[in-house]
Design a protein around this motif. Structure first.
Motif, PDB file in Angstrom:
ATOM      1  N   ASP A   1       0.831  -1.195   0.000  1.00 43.15           N
ATOM      2  CA  ASP A   1       0.000   0.000   0.000  1.00 43.15           C
ATOM      3  C   ASP A   1       0.872   1.255   0.000  1.00 43.15           C
ATOM      4  N   ASP A   2       0.357   2.355  -0.576  1.00 44.45           N
ATOM      5  CA  ASP A   2       1.155   3.582  -0.667  1.00 44.45           C
ATOM      6  C   ASP A   2       1.483   4.188   0.688  1.00 44.45           C
ATOM      7  N   SER A   3       0.799   3.769   1.726  1.00 44.52           N
ATOM      8  CA  SER A   3       1.128   4.262   3.065  1.00 44.52           C
ATOM      9  C   SER A   3       2.468   3.731   3.559  1.00 44.52           C
ATOM     10  N   PHE A   4       3.002   2.727   2.868  1.00 46.97           N
ATOM     11  CA  PHE A   4       4.294   2.151   3.238  1.00 46.97           C
ATOM     12  C   PHE A   4       5.443   2.699   2.383  1.00 46.97           C
ATOM     13  N   HIS A   5       5.148   3.478   1.376  1.00 48.95           N
ATOM     14  CA  HIS A   5       6.168   3.888   0.416  1.00 48.95           C
ATOM     15  C   HIS A   5       7.318   4.665   1.045  1.00 48.95           C
ATOM     16  N   ASN A   6       7.035   5.460   2.052  1.00 48.15           N
ATOM     17  CA  ASN A   6       8.078   6.285   2.670  1.00 48.15           C
ATOM     18  C   ASN A   6       8.690   5.649   3.924  1.00 48.15           C
ATOM     19  N   ARG A   7       8.293   4.435   4.201  1.00 54.69           N
ATOM     20  CA  ARG A   7       8.893   3.730   5.336  1.00 54.69           C
ATOM     21  C   ARG A   7      10.229   3.117   4.921  1.00 54.69           C
ATOM     22  N   PHE A   8      11.028   2.790   5.927  1.00 49.97           N
ATOM     23  CA  PHE A   8      12.316   2.156   5.669  1.00 49.97           C
ATOM     24  C   PHE A   8      12.190   0.653   5.905  1.00 49.97           C
ATOM     25  N   PRO A   9      13.067  -0.151   5.280  1.00 46.30           N
ATOM     26  CA  PRO A   9      12.955  -1.608   5.402  1.00 46.30           C
ATOM     27  C   PRO A   9      12.828  -2.115   6.832  1.00 46.30           C
ATOM     28  N   GLY A  10      13.541  -1.481   7.759  1.00 43.98           N
ATOM     29  CA  GLY A  10      13.480  -1.906   9.149  1.00 43.98           C
ATOM     30  C   GLY A  10      12.126  -1.715   9.794  1.00 43.98           C
ATOM     31  N   GLN A  11      11.259  -0.941   9.145  1.00 47.49           N
ATOM     32  CA  GLN A  11       9.915  -0.699   9.665  1.00 47.49           C
ATOM     33  C   GLN A  11       8.882  -1.653   9.064  1.00 47.49           C
ATOM     34  N   LEU A  12       9.339  -2.591   8.245  1.00 49.75           N
ATOM     35  CA  LEU A  12       8.448  -3.536   7.580  1.00 49.75           C
ATOM     36  C   LEU A  12       8.563  -4.920   8.207  1.00 49.75           C
ATOM     37  N   SER A  13       7.520  -5.705   8.053  1.00 52.69           N
ATOM     38  CA  SER A  13       7.576  -7.110   8.459  1.00 52.69           C
ATOM     39  C   SER A  13       8.406  -7.885   7.437  1.00 52.69           C
ATOM     40  N   GLY A  14       8.746  -9.118   7.778  1.00 53.27           N
ATOM     41  CA  GLY A  14       9.518  -9.945   6.840  1.00 53.27           C
ATOM     42  C   GLY A  14       8.795 -10.163   5.535  1.00 53.27           C
TER      43      GLY A  14
END
Length: 238
Positions: A124-137
């Motif tokens: 989702d576009d709400s994740f576009h500006n997040r960094f990899p460390g802020q994502l689940s596997g």
């Protein structure tokens, strides 16, 4: 089409791969399955020249890759690993657009391509500006697939791509891969040791023993119904 012709790879006195021949058909998923040390990853990396065969040839659409520039070749083939390798200091969107830029796309082309691919893999576009460390596997793996597709490849190489995520997410990612493969008509070679994953994903399933010896190859249904030997039976849990 990817064709291996009598491919051998030795390290000193040890043969990781010995006289391996196989055709991975265009627009299909070929799964290489075997125990650790059966040469699966060596074969995969021979396709994009990360491994140079000691003998034999690898052909893509009839062209011997030995005659192709390594950098140009790698920029035409998507590659997804278990360790996703996203740049930790770059946002999700930047991780994908960077690869598109390297592939020669303009800034606008790269951005539009990245946005389309992130949507394709379910980010989702709400994740576009997040960094990899802020994502689940699982989210990281989806971004990894989008990044691999950013170069607009016809071929996608995948080395245990879903091995580090939990079973429920793994199944979701497998479903996504099938959908994406069908939508883009990709030629995929995928390495796994997981029999359930192999059976689910493969159009062509290749069971390997030590030295990349082909114990049996064919449609998963055929291997399940008529396993060639006890090795295949055991590996497929039959």
């Amino acid at each position: 089409m990817i064709e291996f012709i009598d491919v051998t790879k030795t390290y000193g006195e040890d043969s990781a791969v010995c006289d391996f021949s196989l055709i991975a058909p265009s627009g299909k998923i070929t799964v290489l399955m075997g125990l650790s040390g059966s040469g699966k990853t060596t074969l995969l990396r021979a396709v994009n020249k990360l491994v140079q065969p000691t003998a034999g040839s690898v052909l893509i659409d009839g062209n011997d890759i030995a005659d192709l520039d390594s950098v140009v070749l790698r920029r035409s083939i998507g590659y997804v690993m278990q360790e996703v390798g996203l740049l930790p200091h770059k946002s999700v969107l930047d991780n994908v657009t960077l690869i598109a830029n390297i592939a020669g796309q303009t800034k606008d082309e790269a951005l539009n391509n990245a946005l389309e691919l992130l949507e394709l893999v379910g980010i989702d576009d709400s994740f576009h500006n997040r960094f990899p460390g802020q994502l689940s596997g699982g989210q990281q793996q989806r971004v990894g697939v989008a990044r691999a597709l950013a170069i607009k490849p016809n071929i996608l190489l995948m080395d245990e791509p879903f091995g580090s995520v939990d079973p429920i997410v793994r199944e979701e990612l497998q479903d996504e891969l099938i959908r994406i493969q069908r939508q883009l008509s990709l030629t995929i070679i995928l390495v796994t040791h997981d029999r359930y994953e192999a059976i689910k994903l493969a159009d062509q399933l290749v069971v390997l023993s030590k030295g990349a010896k082909i114990e049996q190859a064919g449609a998963p249904k055929d291997l399940i119904e008529k396993p060639a030997n006890k090795f295949v039976q055991k590996l497929l849990g039959l």
